[in-house]
Scaffold this motif. Structure first.
Motif, PDB file in Angstrom:
ATOM      1  N   ILE A  17       0.821  -1.219   0.000  1.00  0.00           N
ATOM      2  CA  ILE A  17       0.000   0.000   0.000  1.00  0.00           C
ATOM      3  C   ILE A  17       0.851   1.264   0.000  1.00  0.00           C
ATOM      4  O   ILE A  17       0.485   2.281  -0.572  1.00  0.00           O
ATOM      5  CB  ILE A  17      -0.918   0.023   1.253  1.00  0.00           C
ATOM      6  N   GLY A  18       2.021   1.173   0.670  1.00  0.00           N
ATOM      7  CA  GLY A  18       2.830   2.375   0.848  1.00  0.00           C
ATOM      8  C   GLY A  18       3.675   2.742  -0.357  1.00  0.00           C
ATOM      9  O   GLY A  18       4.236   3.830  -0.407  1.00  0.00           O
ATOM     10  N   LYS A  19       3.753   1.858  -1.308  1.00  0.00           N
ATOM     11  CA  LYS A  19       4.605   2.119  -2.473  1.00  0.00           C
ATOM     12  C   LYS A  19       4.120   3.364  -3.214  1.00  0.00           C
ATOM     13  O   LYS A  19       2.922   3.578  -3.390  1.00  0.00           O
ATOM     14  CB  LYS A  19       4.554   0.901  -3.400  1.00  0.00           C
ATOM     15  N   LYS A  20       5.094   4.154  -3.644  1.00  0.00           N
ATOM     16  CA  LYS A  20       4.788   5.400  -4.373  1.00  0.00           C
ATOM     17  C   LYS A  20       3.725   5.162  -5.454  1.00  0.00           C
ATOM     18  O   LYS A  20       3.863   4.253  -6.263  1.00  0.00           O
ATOM     19  CB  LYS A  20       6.095   5.923  -4.987  1.00  0.00           C
ATOM     20  N   TRP A  21       2.669   5.951  -5.462  1.00  0.00           N
ATOM     21  CA  TRP A  21       1.540   5.966  -6.405  1.00  0.00           C
ATOM     22  C   TRP A  21       0.445   4.940  -6.074  1.00  0.00           C
ATOM     23  O   TRP A  21      -0.720   5.140  -6.440  1.00  0.00           O
ATOM     24  CB  TRP A  21       1.978   5.758  -7.872  1.00  0.00           C
ATOM     25  N   THR A  22       0.811   3.857  -5.407  1.00  0.00           N
ATOM     26  CA  THR A  22      -0.170   2.781  -5.228  1.00  0.00           C
ATOM     27  C   THR A  22      -1.382   3.240  -4.419  1.00  0.00           C
ATOM     28  O   THR A  22      -2.529   2.920  -4.771  1.00  0.00           O
ATOM     29  CB  THR A  22       0.507   1.560  -4.561  1.00  0.00           C
TER      30      THR A  22
ATOM     31  N   ILE B  17       2.593   8.469   5.539  1.00  0.00           N
ATOM     32  CA  ILE B  17       2.434   7.118   6.095  1.00  0.00           C
ATOM     33  C   ILE B  17       3.125   6.060   5.231  1.00  0.00           C
ATOM     34  O   ILE B  17       3.635   5.069   5.718  1.00  0.00           O
ATOM     35  CB  ILE B  17       0.934   6.759   6.210  1.00  0.00           C
ATOM     36  N   GLY B  18       3.122   6.308   3.900  1.00  0.00           N
ATOM     37  CA  GLY B  18       3.619   5.288   2.985  1.00  0.00           C
ATOM     38  C   GLY B  18       5.127   5.251   2.868  1.00  0.00           C
ATOM     39  O   GLY B  18       5.675   4.322   2.287  1.00  0.00           O
ATOM     40  N   LYS B  19       5.805   6.241   3.396  1.00  0.00           N
ATOM     41  CA  LYS B  19       7.249   6.301   3.265  1.00  0.00           C
ATOM     42  C   LYS B  19       7.901   5.079   3.911  1.00  0.00           C
ATOM     43  O   LYS B  19       7.490   4.647   4.981  1.00  0.00           O
ATOM     44  CB  LYS B  19       7.760   7.582   3.944  1.00  0.00           C
ATOM     45  N   LYS B  20       8.898   4.551   3.232  1.00  0.00           N
ATOM     46  CA  LYS B  20       9.624   3.367   3.725  1.00  0.00           C
ATOM     47  C   LYS B  20       9.952   3.497   5.213  1.00  0.00           C
ATOM     48  O   LYS B  20      10.514   4.513   5.626  1.00  0.00           O
ATOM     49  CB  LYS B  20      10.899   3.209   2.885  1.00  0.00           C
ATOM     50  N   TRP B  21       9.603   2.508   5.998  1.00  0.00           N
ATOM     51  CA  TRP B  21       9.835   2.369   7.439  1.00  0.00           C
ATOM     52  C   TRP B  21       8.805   3.102   8.301  1.00  0.00           C
ATOM     53  O   TRP B  21       8.567   2.716   9.452  1.00  0.00           O
ATOM     54  CB  TRP B  21      11.247   2.837   7.871  1.00  0.00           C
ATOM     55  N   THR B  22       8.205   4.165   7.786  1.00  0.00           N
ATOM     56  CA  THR B  22       7.338   4.990   8.639  1.00  0.00           C
ATOM     57  C   THR B  22       6.150   4.195   9.190  1.00  0.00           C
ATOM     58  O   THR B  22       5.810   4.305  10.373  1.00  0.00           O
ATOM     59  CB  THR B  22       6.853   6.227   7.861  1.00  0.00           C
ATOM     60  N   GLY B  23       5.539   3.389   8.347  1.00  0.00           N
ATOM     61  CA  GLY B  23       4.397   2.581   8.794  1.00  0.00           C
ATOM     62  C   GLY B  23       4.783   1.602   9.896  1.00  0.00           C
ATOM     63  O   GLY B  23       3.958   1.252  10.753  1.00  0.00           O
ATOM     64  N   LEU B  24       6.045   1.168   9.867  1.00  0.00           N
ATOM     65  CA  LEU B  24       6.513   0.256  10.913  1.00  0.00           C
ATOM     66  C   LEU B  24       6.815   1.025  12.202  1.00  0.00           C
ATOM     67  O   LEU B  24       6.437   0.602  13.298  1.00  0.00           O
ATOM     68  CB  LEU B  24       7.760  -0.509  10.450  1.00  0.00           C
ATOM     69  N   ILE B  25       7.460   2.176  12.060  1.00  0.00           N
ATOM     70  CA  ILE B  25       7.798   2.991  13.236  1.00  0.00           C
ATOM     71  C   ILE B  25       6.526   3.408  13.987  1.00  0.00           C
ATOM     72  O   ILE B  25       6.455   3.307  15.217  1.00  0.00           O
ATOM     73  CB  ILE B  25       8.598   4.248  12.813  1.00  0.00           C
ATOM     74  N   GLU B  53      16.691   9.793  10.588  1.00  0.00           N
ATOM     75  CA  GLU B  53      16.073  10.643   9.567  1.00  0.00           C
ATOM     76  C   GLU B  53      14.538  10.618   9.667  1.00  0.00           C
ATOM     77  O   GLU B  53      13.882  11.656   9.690  1.00  0.00           O
ATOM     78  CB  GLU B  53      16.525  10.132   8.196  1.00  0.00           C
ATOM     79  N   ARG B  54      13.995   9.418   9.781  1.00  0.00           N
ATOM     80  CA  ARG B  54      12.541   9.291   9.859  1.00  0.00           C
ATOM     81  C   ARG B  54      11.969   9.961  11.111  1.00  0.00           C
ATOM     82  O   ARG B  54      10.916  10.579  11.072  1.00  0.00           O
ATOM     83  CB  ARG B  54      12.134   7.815   9.860  1.00  0.00           C
ATOM     84  N   MET B  55      12.664   9.818  12.231  1.00  0.00           N
ATOM     85  CA  MET B  55      12.154  10.410  13.464  1.00  0.00           C
ATOM     86  C   MET B  55      12.126  11.933  13.337  1.00  0.00           C
ATOM     87  O   MET B  55      11.185  12.588  13.799  1.00  0.00           O
ATOM     88  CB  MET B  55      13.003   9.985  14.675  1.00  0.00           C
ATOM     89  N   LYS B  56      13.143  12.495  12.672  1.00  0.00           N
ATOM     90  CA  LYS B  56      13.161  13.946  12.461  1.00  0.00           C
ATOM     91  C   LYS B  56      11.997  14.381  11.582  1.00  0.00           C
ATOM     92  O   LYS B  56      11.345  15.396  11.844  1.00  0.00           O
ATOM     93  CB  LYS B  56      14.492  14.364  11.819  1.00  0.00           C
ATOM     94  N   GLU B  57      11.752  13.603  10.534  1.00  0.00           N
ATOM     95  CA  GLU B  57      10.628  13.919   9.647  1.00  0.00           C
ATOM     96  C   GLU B  57       9.294  13.843  10.405  1.00  0.00           C
ATOM     97  O   GLU B  57       8.445  14.720  10.274  1.00  0.00           O
ATOM     98  CB  GLU B  57      10.570  12.920   8.482  1.00  0.00           C
TER      99      GLU B  57
END
Lengths: 109, 109
Positions: A17-22, B17-25, B53-57
């Motif tokens: 779901i998180g993949k860019k554009w999906t 939410i979709g950014k790599k790792w963010t959904g897991l964090i 990096e993600r925590m700062k974002e």
């Protein structure tokens, strides 16, 4: 729900779901089956190549199905499968969170 | 909900939410406030640099807050803000979708 252990199924779902554009493509298809150009119209910044790639991925994980209507010219439509349709609750909760929490200044220009 | 027009607020939410790792964090932090190393423990494949990096974002968009406890050694904990906490419905719906739809063969090895 156990927040103290990461869940491999959740990881897979987030990756899809998180993949860019999906997340945007699925939102469009929740409105019903659509042609390639109808999806593009709602997501104009996405390239044709990227949309083609994403649709293949979504087909391969069973979220989207592709229907070919043998007309002249041939008509091809994409629709959510039952698995894809059941993403509705997620997409709606993201929509409603965004309406409450995303601020004017965060909107992409 | 209007599926025929893309919503800029939804686009921003999906980007966050979709950014790599963010959904897991976010899933880890829904269990309560956590130290850096506690987050890492649940997401061992993520590098320290990436987590920083993600925590700062997430701080900069108001989803996470950082608390420094002046002990010896100093203790730093991350917690969800009200905005972050209200992602719970989304994360739970992703979890429950994944339990129903993600198949054994899709699990990452």
């Amino acid at each position: 729900m156990d927040y103290n252990t990461m869940c491999p199924r959740y990881e897979v779902a987030i990756d899809i779901i998180g993949k860019k554009w999906t997340g945007l493509i699925i939102r469009v298809l929740l409105g019903g089956s659509r042609r390639f150009k109808d999806i593009k119209k709602q997501i104009p910044e996405m390239s044709d190549r990227m949309l083609t790639e994403r649709m293949k991925e979504l087909e391969s994980v069973g979220i989207v199905s592709r229907h070919v209507y043998p007309e002249t010219p041939v008509r091809i439509e994409y629709a959510l499968t039952e698995k894809g349709e059941s993403l509705r609750a997620i997409i709606e909760s993201i929509q409603s969170w965004s309406e409450q929490w995303v601020e004017e200044c965060e909107l992409q220009k």
